[in-house]
Design an enzyme around this catalytic site. Structure first.
Site, PDB file in Angstrom:
ATOM      1  N   CYS A 123      -9.053 -29.029  57.250  1.00 47.79           N
ATOM      2  CA  CYS A 123      -7.817 -29.279  56.499  1.00 47.79           C
ATOM      3  C   CYS A 123      -7.849 -28.584  55.141  1.00 47.79           C
ATOM      4  CB  CYS A 123      -7.634 -30.788  56.342  1.00 47.79           C
ATOM      5  SG  CYS A 123      -6.199 -31.216  55.375  1.00 47.79           S
ATOM      6  N   CYS A 158      -4.443 -27.516  56.789  1.00 44.41           N
ATOM      7  CA  CYS A 158      -3.257 -28.023  56.085  1.00 44.41           C
ATOM      8  C   CYS A 158      -3.054 -27.440  54.688  1.00 44.41           C
ATOM      9  CB  CYS A 158      -3.335 -29.544  55.908  1.00 44.41           C
ATOM     10  SG  CYS A 158      -4.390 -30.416  57.057  1.00 44.41           S
ATOM     11  N   TYR A 208       2.332 -25.834  67.160  1.00 45.04           N
ATOM     12  CA  TYR A 208       2.870 -25.893  65.800  1.00 45.04           C
ATOM     13  C   TYR A 208       2.184 -24.912  64.859  1.00 45.04           C
ATOM     14  CZ  TYR A 208      -0.913 -28.687  63.643  1.00 45.04           C
ATOM     15  OH  TYR A 208      -2.103 -29.109  63.116  1.00 45.04           O
ATOM     16  N   GLU A 233       4.185 -22.187  62.657  1.00 47.39           N
ATOM     17  CA  GLU A 233       4.097 -22.194  61.194  1.00 47.39           C
ATOM     18  C   GLU A 233       3.689 -20.827  60.649  1.00 47.39           C
ATOM     19  OE1 GLU A 233       3.158 -26.878  60.315  1.00 47.39           O
ATOM     20  OE2 GLU A 233       1.459 -25.551  60.587  1.00 47.39           O
ATOM     21  N   HIS A 246      23.408 -40.050  47.317  1.00 48.76           N
ATOM     22  CA  HIS A 246      24.376 -38.960  47.428  1.00 48.76           C
ATOM     23  C   HIS A 246      24.262 -38.022  46.238  1.00 48.76           C
ATOM     24  CE1 HIS A 246      28.010 -37.066  48.865  1.00 48.76           C
ATOM     25  NE2 HIS A 246      28.469 -37.085  47.629  1.00 48.76           N
TER      26      HIS A 246
HETATM   27  C1  LIG Z   1      -4.105 -23.933  60.673  1.00 46.46           C
HETATM   28  C2  LIG Z   1      -4.144 -25.438  60.722  1.00 46.46           C
HETATM   29  C3  LIG Z   1      -3.163 -26.161  60.088  1.00 46.46           C
HETATM   30  C4  LIG Z   1      -3.187 -27.536  60.114  1.00 46.46           C
HETATM   31  N1  LIG Z   1      -2.193 -28.221  59.483  1.00 46.46           N
HETATM   32  C5  LIG Z   1      -2.201 -29.561  59.478  1.00 46.46           C
HETATM   33  C6  LIG Z   1      -1.183 -30.279  58.798  1.00 46.46           C
HETATM   34  O1  LIG Z   1      -0.264 -29.699  58.210  1.00 46.46           O
HETATM   35  N2  LIG Z   1      -1.237 -31.630  58.805  1.00 46.46           N
HETATM   36  C7  LIG Z   1      -2.238 -32.310  59.443  1.00 46.46           C
HETATM   37  O2  LIG Z   1      -2.256 -33.537  59.407  1.00 46.46           O
HETATM   38  N3  LIG Z   1      -3.219 -31.658  60.115  1.00 46.46           N
HETATM   39  C8  LIG Z   1      -3.216 -30.301  60.138  1.00 46.46           C
HETATM   40  N4  LIG Z   1      -4.212 -29.618  60.797  1.00 46.46           N
HETATM   41  C9  LIG Z   1      -5.230 -30.397  61.562  1.00 46.46           C
HETATM   42  C10 LIG Z   1      -6.316 -30.959  60.643  1.00 46.46           C
HETATM   43  O3  LIG Z   1      -6.879 -29.923  59.875  1.00 46.46           O
HETATM   44  C11 LIG Z   1      -7.380 -31.641  61.487  1.00 46.46           C
HETATM   45  O4  LIG Z   1      -6.761 -32.591  62.321  1.00 46.46           O
HETATM   46  C12 LIG Z   1      -8.430 -32.356  60.634  1.00 46.46           C
HETATM   47  O5  LIG Z   1      -9.053 -31.454  59.776  1.00 46.46           O
HETATM   48  C13 LIG Z   1      -9.441 -33.038  61.544  1.00 46.46           C
HETATM   49  O6  LIG Z   1     -10.458 -33.618  60.776  1.00 46.46           O
HETATM   50  P1  LIG Z   1     -11.918 -33.814  61.373  1.00 46.46           P
HETATM   51  O7  LIG Z   1     -12.681 -34.572  60.356  1.00 46.46           O
HETATM   52  O8  LIG Z   1     -11.853 -34.346  62.744  1.00 46.46           O
HETATM   53  O9  LIG Z   1     -12.520 -32.332  61.524  1.00 46.46           O
HETATM   54  P2  LIG Z   1     -12.676 -31.159  60.495  1.00 46.46           P
HETATM   55  O10 LIG Z   1     -11.797 -31.302  59.323  1.00 46.46           O
HETATM   56  O11 LIG Z   1     -12.545 -29.913  61.295  1.00 46.46           O
HETATM   57  O12 LIG Z   1     -14.158 -31.300  59.962  1.00 46.46           O
HETATM   58  C14 LIG Z   1     -15.274 -31.092  60.764  1.00 46.46           C
HETATM   59  C15 LIG Z   1     -16.395 -30.576  59.872  1.00 46.46           C
HETATM   60  O13 LIG Z   1     -17.615 -30.653  60.575  1.00 46.46           O
HETATM   61  C16 LIG Z   1     -18.391 -29.509  60.301  1.00 46.46           C
HETATM   62  N5  LIG Z   1     -19.341 -29.376  61.402  1.00 46.46           N
HETATM   63  C17 LIG Z   1     -19.055 -29.180  62.709  1.00 46.46           C
HETATM   64  N6  LIG Z   1     -20.177 -29.195  63.441  1.00 46.46           N
HETATM   65  C18 LIG Z   1     -21.182 -29.416  62.570  1.00 46.46           C
HETATM   66  C19 LIG Z   1     -22.589 -29.546  62.707  1.00 46.46           C
HETATM   67  N7  LIG Z   1     -23.187 -29.492  63.911  1.00 46.46           N
HETATM   68  N8  LIG Z   1     -23.338 -29.742  61.595  1.00 46.46           N
HETATM   69  C20 LIG Z   1     -22.767 -29.814  60.366  1.00 46.46           C
HETATM   70  N9  LIG Z   1     -21.438 -29.713  60.176  1.00 46.46           N
HETATM   71  C21 LIG Z   1     -20.672 -29.519  61.266  1.00 46.46           C
HETATM   72  C22 LIG Z   1     -17.361 -28.397  60.215  1.00 46.46           C
HETATM   73  O14 LIG Z   1     -17.864 -27.290  59.502  1.00 46.46           O
HETATM   74  C23 LIG Z   1     -16.235 -29.118  59.486  1.00 46.46           C
HETATM   75  O15 LIG Z   1     -16.347 -28.981  58.086  1.00 46.46           O
HETATM   76  C24 LIG Z   1      -4.231 -28.226  60.787  1.00 46.46           C
HETATM   77  C25 LIG Z   1      -5.241 -27.506  61.427  1.00 46.46           C
HETATM   78  C26 LIG Z   1      -5.195 -26.125  61.396  1.00 46.46           C
HETATM   79  C27 LIG Z   1      -6.281 -25.355  62.098  1.00 46.46           C
END
Ligand SMILES: Cc1cc2nc3c(=O)[nH]c(=O)nc-3n(C[C@H](O)[C@H](O)[C@H](O)COP(=O)(O)OP(=O)(O)OC[C@H]3O[C@@H](n4cnc5c(N)ncnc54)[C@H](O)[C@@H]3O)c2cc1C
Length: 452
Positions: free
Chosen positions: A42, A47, A176, A180, A435
């Site tokens: 994110c 995001c 999406y 975008e 309004h």
């Molecule tokens: C282009 C784009 C636009 C987006 N826009 C939006 C939006 O407008 N609104 C919205 O709500 N969501 C949006 N999202 C989705 C949102 O970014 C994700 O849903 C969110 O980041 C998920 O969070 P998470 O904690 O599951 O994973 P992530 O944020 O992906 O975090 C996972 C982390 O784990 C780390 N990692 C992975 N494996 C390992 C390992 N083995 N050892 C150490 N570290 C590791 C990675 O490096 C990463 O930093 C967007 C995604 C993208 C790709």
């Protein structure tokens, strides 16, 4: 048994940071490991940079519209390097904030890739750390299918930091993220072609919304080509790319963005050393308490199946930490989560699509309005907005709300609270509008649409 930590989180993204921060503040001894960037997708490649680029892309239409309001604007050049570098500076600022947040909650941050050694041990940079519980918050990663020339395509991870601005861009995909980025680069002045193999993009959104959005996006200048697939990409001697299409046509561009989906980032995680079940679609399977089939290992966010959104991962991280370290119930309610596609104009949506609502409620009543926003009357833009309310005729409850129009993201957030509280159409009718705004349309829709 004594462990090094109560909780060891793999991944410092939206879900992992929230889970570790809350667990740490509740008194647990917590460590989180991260091998790429603080804040995860994110903050770094999702995001945040996306929204900054959306802001940047909106200026071109604002400059254009300003003339009708008396501003004598010249054609203003756009400098990609300024946007890209300022974005990076902002992200570095946010990365540091994430570090501070974790430090303030007594969470130890370990830099490096985490691998499961067994159900209570994680290895990072050759060192073993034991924990009573482990959380897999590893997120997702873009997926580009392999075909002839696929190595020339970039994913959403790289598109933000291209060295040169692509004057001609092909965006492949219909989700999406693809939509975008088409809007962003179109607004920044690139000639954008969006290629999607299906009949119409944004599958899963309300059909009427998809139609209206396609018309508006095409009117803004994006060349939308549905039922079109890429067969190969060829690099031409002078550096540009020729894309060969399933229709027999070819397209010359400076860059190709593949936004064709994301997969959980499970490679090299050491899953072979534990008993964590993975679904057929490749996600980590969890129960309502985010527990995997290996009782000491939990998973949340994009690595599990469900809505891949930051607020969802945040809620899950918070719910899990409170459940484990404050005895609170864990089950989350995933209904009526508002979402926005930050295309131009925005799409905002809460609750059921019309197709879902018709299947669920035999007496569905539909209200809808198409209009040209007031700003455009002087600005000159032909952009149309659409708003729609879906009401269960038996209970009067609003079961779906959709908007295509400027600032839909901002507008829908407040309505999401009302829907969560079970608002009825009578509640909407009894609400006095603000309004003149576009949002007031939602409380002045009086005549049901007899279906067309
Ligand atoms: C282009 C784009 C636009 C987006 N826009 C939006 C939006 O407008 N609104 C919205 O709500 N969501 C949006 N999202 C989705 C949102 O970014 C994700 O849903 C969110 O980041 C998920 O969070 P998470 O904690 O599951 O994973 P992530 O944020 O992906 O975090 C996972 C982390 O784990 C780390 N990692 C992975 N494996 C390992 C390992 N083995 N050892 C150490 N570290 C590791 C990675 O490096 C990463 O930093 C967007 C995604 C993208 C790709």
């Amino acid at each position: 048994m004594n462990y090094d930590y109560d909780l060891f989180v793999i991944g410092a993204g939206s879900g992992g940071v929230r889970a570790s921060r809350i667990a740490g503040s509740l008194g647990a001894k917590v460590a989180v490991c991260e091998d790429l960037y603080m804040g995860g997708t994110c903050v770094n490649v999702g995001c945040v940079p996306k929204k900054l680029y959306v802001f940047a892309s909106e200026y071109s239409s604002h400059f254009e519209d300003a003339k009708g309001f008396g501003w004598q604007t010249q054609k203003t050049p756009f400098d990609w390097a300024t946007l890209r570098d300022n974005k990076q500076e902002e992200i570095s600022r946010l990365n540091a904030i994430y570090d501070d947040l974790l430090g303030n909650a007594n969470v130890e941050v370990i830099r490096g890739r985490g691998r499961l050694v067994n159900s209570h041990t994680v290895e990072v940079n050759g060192e073993h750390f034991t924990a009573e519980r482990i959380v897999l918050a590893v997120g997702g990663w873009p997926f580009i299918p392999e075909f002839s020339g696929s190595e020339y395509a970039v994913s959403s991870n790289e598109i933000f930091d291209l060295t040169e601005f692509p004057q001609r861009l092909a965006v492949v995909g219909g989700g999406y993220i693809a939509v975008e980025f088409s809007g962003i680069f179109n607004g920044l002045g690139a000639q954008v072609t969006q290629l999607y193999r299906g009949e119409l993009f944004l599958r899963g959104f309300d059909d009427e919304v998809r139609d209206v959005a396609a018309t508006e996006i095409a009117n803004k200048g994006v060349d939308l080509r549905f039922e079109t697939d890429v067969t190969s990409i060829e690099k031409l001697p002078e550096g540009s790319l020729r894309i060969h299409l399933s229709t027999g046509d070819a397209l010359e561009v400076d860059a190709v963005l593949y936004a064709t989906g994301r997969k959980p980032k499970l490679t090299d995680l050491g899953l072979e050393n534990v008993d964590v079940a993975i679904s057929e679609r490749g996600y980590i399977e969890v129960n309502d308490q985010f527990q995997t089939s290996e009782p000491s290992i939990y998973a949340l966010g994009d690595a599990t199946e469900g809505m891949a959104l930051t607020p969802v991962a945040l809620e899950e991280g918070m719910a899990l930490a409170r459940y484990l370290y404050n005895n609170e119930p864990c089950k989350l309610n995933y209904n009526n989560i508002a979402t926005t596609v930050f295309c131009q104009p925005n799409i905002g949506t809460i609750g059921m699509t019309e197709e879902q609502a018709r299947a669920a409620y035999p007496n569905l009543v539909k209200y809808r309005s198409h209009f040209r926003a007031m700003r455009h009357n002087l600005g000159g833009s032909k952009e149309q907005s659409m708003m729609k309310l879906l009401v269960d005729g038996d209970t009067d409850k609003v079961v779906g709300m959709h908007m295509v129009g400027a600032d839909a993201g901002e507008i829908m957030q407040g309505f999401a609270v009302a829907m969560r509280m079970g608002a009825t159409k009578a509640d909407f009718d009894a609400t006095v509008g603000i309004h003149p705004t576009a949002a007031e349309e939602f409380v002045t829709l009086r005549d049901p649409v007899v279906d067309d």
